[in-house]
Design an enzyme around this catalytic site. Structure first.
Site, PDB file in Angstrom:
ATOM      1  N   CYS A 111      -6.442   1.102   3.216  1.00 19.77           N
ATOM      2  CA  CYS A 111      -7.405   2.199   3.360  1.00 19.77           C
ATOM      3  C   CYS A 111      -7.412   3.150   2.171  1.00 19.77           C
ATOM      4  O   CYS A 111      -8.406   3.830   1.943  1.00 19.77           O
ATOM      5  CB  CYS A 111      -7.109   2.974   4.638  1.00 19.77           C
ATOM      6  SG  CYS A 111      -7.376   2.015   6.121  1.00 19.77           S
ATOM      7  N   ASN A 133     -12.015  -3.128   1.186  1.00 19.14           N
ATOM      8  CA  ASN A 133     -10.934  -3.339   2.150  1.00 19.14           C
ATOM      9  C   ASN A 133     -11.471  -3.071   3.538  1.00 19.14           C
ATOM     10  O   ASN A 133     -12.079  -2.014   3.767  1.00 19.14           O
ATOM     11  CB  ASN A 133      -9.768  -2.383   1.886  1.00 19.14           C
ATOM     12  CG  ASN A 133      -8.728  -2.458   3.000  1.00 19.14           C
ATOM     13  OD1 ASN A 133      -8.082  -3.483   3.187  1.00 19.14           O
ATOM     14  ND2 ASN A 133      -8.595  -1.386   3.785  1.00 19.14           N
ATOM     15  N   GLU A 134     -11.274  -3.994   4.432  1.00 16.09           N
ATOM     16  CA  GLU A 134     -11.670  -3.820   5.834  1.00 16.09           C
ATOM     17  C   GLU A 134     -13.077  -3.252   5.972  1.00 16.09           C
ATOM     18  O   GLU A 134     -13.315  -2.381   6.791  1.00 16.09           O
ATOM     19  CB  GLU A 134     -10.677  -2.898   6.552  1.00 16.09           C
ATOM     20  CG  GLU A 134      -9.562  -3.672   7.187  1.00 16.09           C
ATOM     21  CD  GLU A 134      -8.592  -2.817   7.987  1.00 16.09           C
ATOM     22  OE1 GLU A 134      -8.809  -1.616   8.164  1.00 16.09           O
ATOM     23  OE2 GLU A 134      -7.593  -3.391   8.444  1.00 16.09           O
ATOM     24  N   GLU A 173       0.866  -1.178   0.000  1.00 14.32           N
ATOM     25  CA  GLU A 173       0.000   0.000   0.000  1.00 14.32           C
ATOM     26  C   GLU A 173       0.899   1.223   0.000  1.00 14.32           C
ATOM     27  O   GLU A 173       1.956   1.236   0.642  1.00 14.32           O
ATOM     28  CB  GLU A 173      -0.891   0.009   1.249  1.00 14.32           C
ATOM     29  CG  GLU A 173      -1.737   1.283   1.318  1.00 14.32           C
ATOM     30  CD  GLU A 173      -2.769   1.267   2.429  1.00 14.32           C
ATOM     31  OE1 GLU A 173      -2.511   0.680   3.485  1.00 14.32           O
ATOM     32  OE2 GLU A 173      -3.846   1.880   2.230  1.00 14.32           O
TER      33      GLU A 173
HETATM   34  O1  AHR Z   1      -1.694  -1.485   6.908  1.00 11.88           O
HETATM   35  C1  AHR Z   1      -2.154  -0.237   7.306  1.00 11.88           C
HETATM   36  C2  AHR Z   1      -3.657  -0.123   7.265  1.00 11.88           C
HETATM   37  O2  AHR Z   1      -4.229  -0.967   8.209  1.00 11.88           O
HETATM   38  C3  AHR Z   1      -4.308  -0.528   5.985  1.00 11.88           C
HETATM   39  O3  AHR Z   1      -4.410   0.518   5.112  1.00 11.88           O
HETATM   40  C4  AHR Z   1      -5.682  -0.939   6.384  1.00 11.88           C
HETATM   41  O4  AHR Z   1      -6.244  -1.931   5.594  1.00 11.88           O
HETATM   42  C5  AHR Z   1      -5.547  -1.285   7.828  1.00 11.88           C
HETATM   43  O5  AHR Z   1      -6.416  -0.525   8.543  1.00 11.88           O
END
Ligand code: AHR
Length: 733
Positions: free
Chosen positions: A241, A363-364, A25
């Site tokens: 994120c 994601n999440e 990321e």
């Molecule tokens: O790895 C850091 C963050 O942690 C990522 O962006 C997210 O998916 C999680 O909240």
């Protein structure tokens, strides 16, 4: 007494080739100036533009999203042009009209007047003697203006190389190669001219001539190599994120990340900086192809980050994101004569990419809003593209939705990981598959300590034992530019010219390099495990009490909230056990990073009126709580395995591979008991250190690293396992 009972001939499950992967990321400036080899910061002059829809609070340097989430914003454009400095009478102004194209919101108007403008890169433009750098810019001028493009020292006085260019007329691409005559990691890219005529820059770029696999617009070689050395099976990208976004305008859209880099929209990442999207969908796929690994694309499914005042998109916008996902798939896989295939071919890859294997829906994201969107995306995509493997970010199978993989994330302290080696033991192997997509020991391990690696290693022995259910894992995050930190710990730490890796990296390399074909029976036999908790007490006012006993007298308190074994950082990480008495109920909850576990179930309890004397005793694995001398809790926590282990068999080399983690501070004599004959000479790889807090730094990059040694196992079949160590033992059978 510790014994390992191993039965190499008793196969339990096959190993899963996809187990160890990567999650990339763009966080901590992992992209531009990091893995993406661009050397100029603010190359398109758009740093400091307030993201669409957000408001800016000048006094506190904060932006607020339309839904009310705030984030630091320290480069507002009215306060200067980030990364660019004028010297010797040169003048620069950021302009909004006359930009290079619709996606370029700013251009840089210059009058150099015998002076120069310098770009300071990511804390310096690192140049090396005898190495070449590729520069290009889009520029225009109504007159003919001669400029010199140079690599210089930080004050612009020492010139390491120079190339002349003549700028005239409308926007054109000007390029040159710069061969540096000196090494200077705090160098500058300088544009100099005698002339006072105006020139306008629309876009600039400087790359080392050598990139990973020699790719144009490519990756920083040594950082890409770090990734390959982990022997990954796949790459998950682009987030995280950043996929969800800070607002709907800043959610990740694949379309903004392809094509000529100067035509790509910039992207304000919720990690508080702008990227020019140069490291885009195409580059990720290209890396997977070059590295011969599978690609896992994560896309937005119609909502922003749920932990940051979420925005749930309306049907039209959800549809737009659905289409963006479809278009991305088409771009990757459609034939070169199709609409998206043609675009891919224009970008240098006529053949479809064959690496795309996994698609992660969001994601999440979690809960009802997610499930609605998951269903919409999953059913339609599965129909269109049945061969991909789809990943849900919540347990959608629990609400009756078809689910192939669930991505679970863990950020906690090492104890959490070491205590949870059996987390997946009872999961039904015929049910869903788990992808442990993000995990790391975070609490108390911000700089990446040995302690963190030990916890993670113990956890991974449990995952290896269950790799028929947990079929993929990826540590998170991968990278940190030390000069721009938004999240810690991170596995690979770099500045503009060096890098080192944390102990977790060595541990993962050991695990990924020693796989074997099947997992065999391997049991730790002991009655010596203990649990060692310690920390301070914190009362409801935030007062801290050291020691193993807490006593305080309250007057007519209606509620109580006291923390014990507290070792979190206030306002940031949490790791404490809380006595919570409120509304006639009481319970003990363990807050550990993002997880909360109720240790003692809620029971009805009314605080007495008048004086209330609260006493808490907490020692190692046991606590007792009395109120007005009456015991209301007396509890012992389960032990934490000091030794965690897993064995696999490499049928090609006929070796037994045993991973052994000693989480404790003591040397442990471990008796190995096997039901087949094993050679006494073994190969041992060990990662250990003299304290839990041992770590690597730029000064001592290999302070904690794995070492290989030959080992002669004595007739008693007992080996000495170092305190605080991760071990991989290979024995010929
Ligand atoms: O790895 C850091 C963050 O942690 C990522 O962006 C997210 O998916 C999680 O909240």
């Amino acid at each position: 007494m510790y014994k390992l009972n191993i039965k190499p001939k008793s196969k339990i499950i096959d190993t899963t080739p996809s187990l160890y992967g990567l999650f990339f990321e763009d966080i901590n400036r992992a992209g531009d100036g990091g893995l993406y080899a661009e050397l100029l910061r603010n190359r398109a002059f758009d740093d400091g533009i307030i993201p669409e829809g957000c408001s800016y609070d000048k006094n506190n340097k904060l932006i607020t999203s339309p839904t009310g989430w705030t984030s630091s914003f320290d480069c507002f454009e009215e306060e200067g042009i980030a990364a660019w400095t004028c010297i010797n009478g040169a003048k620069a102004e950021r302009i909004k009209n006359d930009t290079l194209n619709v996606n370029r919101k700013r251009a840089l108007q210059l009058q150099l007047n015998g002076g120069a403008i310098l770009n300071d890169g990511f804390k310096g433009v690192p140049v090396k003697e005898g190495e070449s750098y590729k520069f290009f810019m889009f520029a225009k001028s109504n007159s003919l203006v001669k400029v010199s493009v140079m690599l210089t020292s930080s004050d612009g006085k020492k010139i390491y190389t120079k190339q002349d260019l003549e700028i005239s007329g409308d926007y054109k691409k000007y390029e040159c190669q710069l061969l540096s005559s000196a090494t200077d990691f705090d160098g500058r890219l300088a544009i100099y001219s005698e002339s006072s005529e105006k020139i306008i820059l629309g876009f600039t770029s400087l790359f080392p001539a050598e990139t990973f696999m020699g790719r144009e617009n490519g990756l920083r070689k040594e950082l890409a190599q770090r990734l390959l050395d982990l022997k990954p099976a796949f790459l998950r990208f682009p987030g995280g994120c950043i996929v969800e976004g800070f607002s709907k305008e800043t959610a990740y859209r694949f379309k903004d990340s392809i094509g000529p880099v100067w035509e790509r929209k910039p992207h304000w990442l919720l990690w508080s900086y702008m990227t020019t999207n140069g490291l885009g969908f195409h580059e990720y796929l290209q890396f997977c192809e070059d590295a011969n690994i599978d690609a896992m694309y994560v896309f937005n499914c119609g909502m922003t980050c749920q932990g940051r005042c979420p925005d749930y998109f309306d049907e039209n916008l959800i549809e737009e994101f659905f289409q963006d996902a479809v278009d991305a798939i088409e771009y990757a896989t459609a034939p070169a004569d199709s609409f998206w295939g043609k675009k891919r071919a224009e970008n240098g890859h006529p053949e479809p990419f064959t690496v795309l294997k996994y698609l992660e829906i969001g994601n999440e994201n979690w809960g009802d809003e997610y499930f609605k969107r998951y269903e919409k995306f999953y059913t339609r995509l599965k129909k269109l593209y049945p061969d991909f493997i789809y990943i849900s970010t919540d347990h959608s199978e629990r609400v009756g939705l078809k689910t192939e993989f669930v991505d679970e994330h863990f950020y906690s302290d090492p104890i959490f990981f070491a205590a949870n080696t059996k987390l997946y033991d009872d999961l039904d192997p015929s049910g869903i598959n788990i992808y442990c997509g993000e995990y790391a020991s975070t609490i108390g391990c911000k700089e990446g300590t040995l302690y963190g690696a030990l916890g993670e290693a113990a956890f991974l022995t449990g995952i290896e034992r269950n790799q028929n259910k947990v079929r993929m894992t990826s540590y998170a995050p991968l990278f940190k530019n030390v000069d721009y930190v938004s999240w810690e710990p991170d596995m690979i730490i770099f500045n503009n010219h060096e890098n080192y890796v944390i102990p977790s990296y060595y541990m993962l390399k050991m695990f990924a390099e020693n796989r074997g074909e099947y997992v065999c029976e391997c049991n730790v036999i002991t009655d010596s495990d203990r649990r060692l908790e310690s920390g301070h007490f914190t009362d409801e006012q935030g007062n801290i009490f050291e020691g193993q006993c807490f006593t305080k007298v309250y007057e007519n308190a209606a509620n109580l909230h006291i923390k014990f074994w507290d070792r979190g950082t206030l306002g940031e990480d949490q790791n404490h056990y809380d006595l919570i008495i409120e509304n006639g109920n009481s319970k003990i909850v363990h807050f550990n990073g993002w997880s909360q576990e109720v240790i003692c179930k809620e029971k009805s309890y009314n605080l007495p009126s008048g004086k209330i004397k609260v006493e808490i005793q907490a020692k190692e694995d046991w606590f007792k709580i009395c109120i007005n001398e009456k015991e209301i809790y007396n509890h012992t926590l389960g032990s934490i395995p000091h030794i965690s282990a897993v064995s696999t068999v490499d049928t090609k080399t006929n070796e037994l591979i045993t991973k052994i983690v000693n989480f404790s501070e003591n040397k442990i004599d471990l008796n190995l008991e096997t039901d087949v004959l094993i050679e006494q000479e073994a190969q041992l790889t060990v990662l250990s250190g003299s304290s839990y807090s041992e770590k690597n730094t730029f000064e001592k990059p290999e302070n904690v690293k794995s070492v290989n040694q030959k080992l002669m196992i004595g007739k008693d079949n007992t080996i000495s396992i170092l305190p605080r160590s991760v071990n991989v033992l290979r024995q010929k059978m």
